[in-house]
Design an enzyme around this catalytic site. Structure first.
Site, short mmCIF file in Angstrom:
data_model
loop_
_atom_site.label_atom_id
_atom_site.label_comp_id
_atom_site.label_asym_id
_atom_site.label_seq_id
_atom_site.Cartn_x
_atom_site.Cartn_y
_atom_site.Cartn_z
N VAL A 93 0.84 -1.20 0.00
CA VAL A 93 0.00 0.00 0.00
C VAL A 93 0.87 1.25 0.00
O VAL A 93 0.58 2.23 -0.71
CB VAL A 93 -0.99 -0.01 1.20
CG1 VAL A 93 -1.82 1.26 1.24
CG2 VAL A 93 -1.90 -1.23 1.11
N CYS A 94 1.97 1.23 0.73
CA CYS A 94 2.89 2.39 0.77
C CYS A 94 3.59 2.55 -0.57
O CYS A 94 3.82 3.68 -1.03
CB CYS A 94 3.91 2.21 1.88
SG CYS A 94 3.19 2.16 3.53
N ASP A 95 3.93 1.44 -1.20
CA ASP A 95 4.57 1.47 -2.51
C ASP A 95 3.63 2.13 -3.53
O ASP A 95 4.04 3.03 -4.27
CB ASP A 95 4.92 0.04 -2.94
CG ASP A 95 5.51 -0.02 -4.33
OD1 ASP A 95 6.36 0.82 -4.68
OD2 ASP A 95 5.12 -0.93 -5.10
#
Length: 183
Positions: free
Chosen positions: A72-74
């Site tokens: 999700v951060c990527d």
């Protein structure tokens, strides 16, 4: 002695409540200054730190992620890398508590060049100032802040369940409106 604000249950991770340290920022207040490490400068004798003031005169979008090494951060970081190419008048930061070495690796592998990756690993002072420091994990929570050219917070989005993505449509609309007003 200063005791930081603790917001118990302010966010969750897979449904489990967590505590955020620091105040909840609101639209209209002055953005707290920060000094974060830019990973590409880490190997200098005294790694220079990037401050909010360095983007003065421009709109700044601050994307905060728990760790670049999560899916999700990527996606969040890659999305803003792409968006930064469309907004030359906006400075884009992605802030995490990842070690600068990990940020360098990530930037190199993903060919990040439009946004600045910044690390809060040393003292987590950004996390406490922006109210995104997760007490139990010593990581930063998922959030987005937009600061106008004068240093005023114009948009705040704290993600309640940090394993979930931000609302990209809402952030994009806010950024477009704030950037247009700054001309």
């Amino acid at each position: 002695m200063y005791s930081p604000v603790e917001r118990k249950g302010a966010i969750t991770l897979e449904g489990s409540p967590l505590t955020l340290v620091g105040p909840e920022l609101t639209v209209g207040q002055e953005a707290p200054d920060f000094r974060l490490i830019a990973p590409h400068k880490l190997l200098s004798p005294a790694p220079p730190k990037v401050a909010l003031a360095e983007g003065s005169g421009k709109v700044r979008l601050i994307s905060v992620v728990p760790s670049l090494d999560t899916p999700v951060c990527d996606v969040q970081t890659e999305t803003f890398e792409h968006e930064a190419g469309r907004f030359s008048e906006v400075v884009f930061y992605t802030v995490s508590a990842d070690l600068p070495f990990a940020q360098n690796r990530y930037a190199s592998q993903r060919k990040i060049g439009n946004i600045q990756l910044l690390s809060d690993y040393r003292d987590l002072s950004f996390g406490a100032a922006y109210g995104v420091l997760i007490k139990e994990l010593q990581l930063l929570s998922r959030a987005v802040f937009i600061v106008d050219a004068a240093g005023t917070v114009r948009y705040v989005h704290y993600v309640k369940e940090i394993s979930q993505p931000i609302d990209y449509d809402e952030v994009g609309a806010a950024l477009g409106e704030i950037a247009a007003r700054s001309h």
